[in-house]
Design a protein around this motif. Sequence first.
Motif, PDB file in Angstrom:
ATOM      1  N   MET A 384      10.497  29.380 -23.492  1.00 44.26           N
ATOM      2  CA  MET A 384       9.214  30.034 -23.723  1.00 44.26           C
ATOM      3  C   MET A 384       9.025  31.291 -22.881  1.00 44.26           C
ATOM      4  O   MET A 384       8.380  32.243 -23.328  1.00 44.26           O
ATOM      5  N   GLU A 385       9.567  31.282 -21.660  1.00 46.58           N
ATOM      6  CA  GLU A 385       9.330  32.411 -20.750  1.00 46.58           C
ATOM      7  C   GLU A 385      10.605  33.170 -20.394  1.00 46.58           C
ATOM      8  O   GLU A 385      10.525  34.170 -19.671  1.00 46.58           O
ATOM      9  N   HIS A 386      11.773  32.689 -20.879  1.00 43.49           N
ATOM     10  CA  HIS A 386      13.068  33.302 -20.532  1.00 43.49           C
ATOM     11  C   HIS A 386      13.202  33.414 -19.014  1.00 43.49           C
ATOM     12  O   HIS A 386      13.584  34.454 -18.480  1.00 43.49           O
ATOM     13  N   LEU A 387      12.875  32.307 -18.358  1.00 44.04           N
ATOM     14  CA  LEU A 387      12.798  32.288 -16.901  1.00 44.04           C
ATOM     15  C   LEU A 387      13.608  31.117 -16.366  1.00 44.04           C
ATOM     16  O   LEU A 387      13.532  29.999 -16.898  1.00 44.04           O
ATOM     17  N   LEU A 388      14.375  31.363 -15.346  1.00 42.01           N
ATOM     18  CA  LEU A 388      15.103  30.302 -14.651  1.00 42.01           C
ATOM     19  C   LEU A 388      14.435  30.121 -13.290  1.00 42.01           C
ATOM     20  O   LEU A 388      14.569  30.959 -12.398  1.00 42.01           O
ATOM     21  N   SER A 389      13.680  29.016 -13.154  1.00 41.96           N
ATOM     22  CA  SER A 389      12.888  28.783 -11.953  1.00 41.96           C
ATOM     23  C   SER A 389      13.679  27.965 -10.936  1.00 41.96           C
ATOM     24  O   SER A 389      14.210  26.896 -11.266  1.00 41.96           O
ATOM     25  N   PRO A 439       2.372  26.202 -14.213  1.00 43.83           N
ATOM     26  CA  PRO A 439       1.806  27.483 -13.763  1.00 43.83           C
ATOM     27  C   PRO A 439       2.577  28.706 -14.258  1.00 43.83           C
ATOM     28  O   PRO A 439       2.005  29.787 -14.375  1.00 43.83           O
ATOM     29  N   ALA A 440       3.861  28.530 -14.566  1.00 41.58           N
ATOM     30  CA  ALA A 440       4.682  29.660 -15.023  1.00 41.58           C
ATOM     31  C   ALA A 440       4.686  29.821 -16.538  1.00 41.58           C
ATOM     32  O   ALA A 440       5.244  30.793 -17.051  1.00 41.58           O
ATOM     33  N   LEU A 441       4.069  28.903 -17.267  1.00 34.34           N
ATOM     34  CA  LEU A 441       4.048  28.987 -18.736  1.00 34.34           C
ATOM     35  C   LEU A 441       2.892  29.891 -19.180  1.00 34.34           C
ATOM     36  O   LEU A 441       1.835  29.420 -19.590  1.00 34.34           O
ATOM     37  N   SER A 442       3.098  31.174 -19.108  1.00 36.89           N
ATOM     38  CA  SER A 442       2.031  32.115 -19.476  1.00 36.89           C
ATOM     39  C   SER A 442       1.717  32.078 -20.965  1.00 36.89           C
ATOM     40  O   SER A 442       0.622  32.448 -21.388  1.00 36.89           O
ATOM     41  N   GLN A 443       2.670  31.617 -21.782  1.00 38.96           N
ATOM     42  CA  GLN A 443       2.453  31.596 -23.234  1.00 38.96           C
ATOM     43  C   GLN A 443       1.320  30.661 -23.647  1.00 38.96           C
ATOM     44  O   GLN A 443       0.700  30.858 -24.686  1.00 38.96           O
ATOM     45  N   ILE A 444       1.059  29.613 -22.852  1.00 37.33           N
ATOM     46  CA  ILE A 444       0.001  28.669 -23.235  1.00 37.33           C
ATOM     47  C   ILE A 444      -1.325  29.005 -22.557  1.00 37.33           C
ATOM     48  O   ILE A 444      -2.287  28.264 -22.687  1.00 37.33           O
ATOM     49  N   SER A 532      -1.000  38.089 -26.353  1.00 38.47           N
ATOM     50  CA  SER A 532      -0.144  37.248 -27.194  1.00 38.47           C
ATOM     51  C   SER A 532       0.093  35.917 -26.499  1.00 38.47           C
ATOM     52  O   SER A 532       0.123  35.824 -25.271  1.00 38.47           O
ATOM     53  N   GLY A 533       0.275  34.883 -27.308  1.00 43.15           N
ATOM     54  CA  GLY A 533       0.564  33.572 -26.736  1.00 43.15           C
ATOM     55  C   GLY A 533       0.563  32.496 -27.791  1.00 43.15           C
ATOM     56  O   GLY A 533       0.435  32.757 -28.995  1.00 43.15           O
ATOM     57  N   LEU A 534       0.714  31.251 -27.330  1.00 44.83           N
ATOM     58  CA  LEU A 534       0.796  30.084 -28.212  1.00 44.83           C
ATOM     59  C   LEU A 534      -0.497  29.289 -28.127  1.00 44.83           C
ATOM     60  O   LEU A 534      -0.928  28.900 -27.040  1.00 44.83           O
ATOM     61  N   ASN A 535      -1.099  29.055 -29.276  1.00 42.63           N
ATOM     62  CA  ASN A 535      -2.213  28.114 -29.347  1.00 42.63           C
ATOM     63  C   ASN A 535      -1.615  26.717 -29.509  1.00 42.63           C
ATOM     64  O   ASN A 535      -1.289  26.290 -30.610  1.00 42.63           O
ATOM     65  N   TYR A 536      -1.471  25.995 -28.384  1.00 39.34           N
ATOM     66  CA  TYR A 536      -0.753  24.720 -28.408  1.00 39.34           C
ATOM     67  C   TYR A 536      -1.518  23.639 -29.167  1.00 39.34           C
ATOM     68  O   TYR A 536      -0.947  22.610 -29.517  1.00 39.34           O
ATOM     69  N   SER A 537      -2.796  23.870 -29.456  1.00 41.99           N
ATOM     70  CA  SER A 537      -3.559  22.874 -30.214  1.00 41.99           C
ATOM     71  C   SER A 537      -3.073  22.747 -31.654  1.00 41.99           C
ATOM     72  O   SER A 537      -3.131  21.676 -32.244  1.00 41.99           O
ATOM     73  N   ASN A 538      -2.608  23.875 -32.218  1.00 42.48           N
ATOM     74  CA  ASN A 538      -2.120  23.817 -33.604  1.00 42.48           C
ATOM     75  C   ASN A 538      -0.711  24.392 -33.772  1.00 42.48           C
ATOM     76  O   ASN A 538      -0.192  24.426 -34.889  1.00 42.48           O
ATOM     77  N   GLY A 539      -0.118  24.864 -32.650  1.00 43.11           N
ATOM     78  CA  GLY A 539       1.254  25.373 -32.712  1.00 43.11           C
ATOM     79  C   GLY A 539       1.391  26.784 -33.241  1.00 43.11           C
ATOM     80  O   GLY A 539       2.505  27.249 -33.477  1.00 43.11           O
TER      81      GLY A 539
END
Length: 568
Positions: A384-389, A439-444, A532-539
Amino acid sequence: MTLQRKHYLLLALLAFVLALPGRMALPPLDRDEPRYMEATEQMLSSGNYLDIRFQDHPRYLQPAGIYWLEAGSEKISEFVLGPEIRHQTWPYRLPSLLAASAIVPLTAWLGASLFSSGVGLLAAFLLMASTLFAAEIRMATIDTVLLLDILCAEALLWCHIRDRHSVRPTSRYVTLGFWLALGCGLMLKGPIVLIPGLGTPLAFSIAERSTALWRRLHPLWGVPAMLTVALPWCIGIALVSHGAFFTNAVGHNLLGKIGHAQESHGFPPGYYLLVFLLSFWPGALFTVRALPSIWHHRRCHSVRFLLCWIIPHWVFFELLATKLPHYVLPTFPAIALLTAASLIAWPQHHFSRWGKALLSLYGGLWSVLGLLFCCAGTVLLARMEHLLSIRALIALLGCLPLMLSAIWYFYHQKPQESAYCAIGTTLLIHVGLFLAVIPALSQIQLSPKVAQAFNQWRPCPSSVLISASYHEPSLVFLAGEQTRLLSPSLAAQSLQAHARCDLLLIDRKDAPTLTESLRHMGIGTQQLTEISGLNYSNGHHLHLQLIQAVPSSIIPHGTPTVPQHDDR
């Protein structure tokens, strides 16, 4: 070892610390949690602690108990830290945190009273580690507080059963506590609390073919004491709502769920058994393993009490047309206690060949699910974030060896060691998920980002956000009570009526139609920013544009009214 007061205090502190991660990092979780938060915030703003509302709509689903608790938590937090925390999430989540901190040691106490201290401790950790419990204790909803209330009632009921078998009287204060706990449950969830509250003693009396337990409970004065807790508010809301609260809460919300599925949550009987592996992971495997032992000890009064706690509640909600995973959460302490007893207090049961095969198959599903849980955080960040934490990788490297050890121990006939490793795995997963991943999932984080942009760009102190494509309750909580959730056509009319101060939120795909409607009204538009982002309630992935109205005469001919990109 006998559990003493200091041990219970340490358990409470441990539960408190383990439930802290994620409390501030999680955005309001659509859709139920922000409805509770916003209704509580409006209760505080209006000073009306009787009539529950979400914006202008009555919220007649359950009584006011949970809203009062969250309002009290918010007021205390404001007194300490100032009014600017009104739209932060964590003060509203404190009742769930404190309830979780009490549930864990109370489960341990009940296990020590029913079986032994070791059983109580293991049951407390099985409950604390369970997926559904870990999720619910981080939300400002009713379920964790309701679980504590039901657990208190069941613990007090056990005191009556224990005293009966010991042939000694039960204190009237214990009996009064039982009925007051049910009265508090009525203020939290209405008649639903009576399913475990009265279902357990009724089922126990039927199993024992005796009414002695009911005589000890003194229902002739206990029931009036229970009703006294809820009656004043019930009378008040009946007068204020002209009976609409009971029509909606009992007629629609409660009775309506029995025969008809509401909000697309309809499933056939057996749903809770199917999702049990996920909702009670990692304890689910050991519960399935415990079934023959539970059946063998079913005549023991402690086991009978726990079964009478679980079965009526579970059967009722399996038969209910509307099903949500948290409906059976009040049975989880009893399930954890039976599971822990099978691992510590009872000798290992020998399975038949078919039993071993089925348990091995279930163990395989459990193992796969555990390995997926271990990797979920790192994979989510990468996809989702192209991030390696680094923090997520540390959590992965910590929990993966424990999970592999749990699998190895289980298939080498060491279930107790397997359970300990699985619990450790789960607690590490939770800490990593809520500290490093979410905390790092900015898309949601759509609603927080929209609210931040709205506050940055609002042209007037009284500006209102009009949202035409994104209608989640979290946006109302974060952007303000006056936020308007409208269709694109009504949103255009609303912006026309309040063009100087209000801002409009529209998804990119709906923007051309809306701006054309506004052009016909003599209003031009200017895009301020895009979120921009993901509405996780409906995908759905959304590209939301924050738009300001401008007179169409100042827009040069041929200039697009809604630019597609803005880097500010």
